[in-house]
Scaffold this active site. Structure first.
Site: not given
Length: 313
Positions: A220, A245
């Site tokens: 991240e 999804d």
């Protein structure tokens, strides 16, 4: 009477066999009911496949005048092979209706119609696309592609087009994001037991996710600096479930509205970054590079296919 094996062993576009059948049927209609019924069943399957093709976008990754011709011929052959042997059962029903008083030979003992779901049609399509790409991409360019990228594209191309049609997300963007997030399917997120999670799009398991999850170490970015952190990701039962999804996530969340209305895959990539899909500050640029690579692959496949069409059959 023309034998079924001779008729069904020929190519679907073999006019000679059809002309022979027409002549023989005129001489002895009763003896040629079954071959004619088989041809009618084949035409029905061709119409079914054509209807499916007509429902798809016409500007897919591998779409061109030449590939559409190939796909049409391929569908004809698939229809003929599907109706070989006992087929779908439609031909036998027609034979029974046309000869109600005559006992049928043992070969034609009625059987339950064969189930042929859309997933099977998709699998045939994926195999055809994979073979097309394997043969059509030039060798020197083929060496620059990572791993099983051609098989990866072939597997997701048709589902991505369907998802694009339903959601508005550019299909090149769908393919590029799946390739980027999963390393062309070679670095996809794994479950704790080592089995695949089928999470091609790096979708995290937020608080409203009720399905299974897996926790991994991921990268991240905070203030432009890369850090390794633990995060939970969604687990799916198949790539199709993951794609469904993913489309739902983009279409139901207002913050991704610019993605579903993007005029191009490149604009959609920038909209994804602007909406905060990933913390990587270079996410849009990486996606755009991937999109351009896929478009280049598409062009090379189309050009090489048009020059070597005879070698593909």
């Amino acid at each position: 009477m023309i034998s079924d094996s001779k008729l069904l062993a020929s190519a679907a576009w073999d006019a000679q066999s059809l002309n022979e059948l027409k002549a023989k049927a005129g001489e002895d209609p009763a003896a040629n009911i079954r071959p004619v019924a088989r041809q009618v069943e084949g035409m029905f399957v061709q119409m079914m496949l054509k209807s499916m093709r007509d429902a798809l976008p016409k500007d897919g990754l591998f779409s061109s005048e030449h590939t559409r011709l190939y796909t049409s011929m391929y569908d004809q052959q698939i229809a003929q092979q599907m109706t070989a042997g006992k087929g779908l059962g439609l031909a036998e029903m027609m034979v029974k209706q046309m000869t109600p008083e005559q006992p049928l030979p043992e070969e034609s003992t009625p059987a339950a119609p064969m189930k042929f779901p859309l997933e099977t049609v998709v699998r045939y399509q994926n195999q055809a696309l994979s073979q097309l790409v394997q043969k059509a991409v030039p060798r020197n360019y083929d060496d620059s592609l990572p791993g099983d990228s051609k098989a990866f594209l072939a597997q997701l191309s048709l589902p991505a087009q369907l998802a694009s049609q339903q959601s508005g997300v550019p299909h090149h963007l769908i393919l590029a994001q799946a390739a980027l997030e999963s390393g062309w399917g070679q670095r996809q997120i794994r479950r704790e037991n080592g089995e695949p999670s089928y999470n091609l799009f790096g979708v995290k398991a937020s608080g409203n996710w009720k399905g299974p999850v897996t926790e991994i170490t991921t990268t991240e970015y905070e203030n432009g600096e890369a850090k390794k952190v633990k995060a939970k990701f969604r687990v799916y039962s198949s790539y199709l479930e993951a794609l469904s999804d993913y489309v739902g996530l983009l279409t139901r969340n207002p913050r991704y509205a610019a993605v579903t209305t993007a005029a191009s895959a490149e604009q959609g990539a920038q909209a994804l970054q602007d909406a905060g899909y990933a913390t990587d500050p270079h996410y849009a640029r990486k996606l755009t590079n991937m999109i351009q690579q896929m478009k280049s692959i598409s062009d090379k496949v189309s050009k090489t296919y048009s020059m070597n069409i005879d070698n593909l059959f």
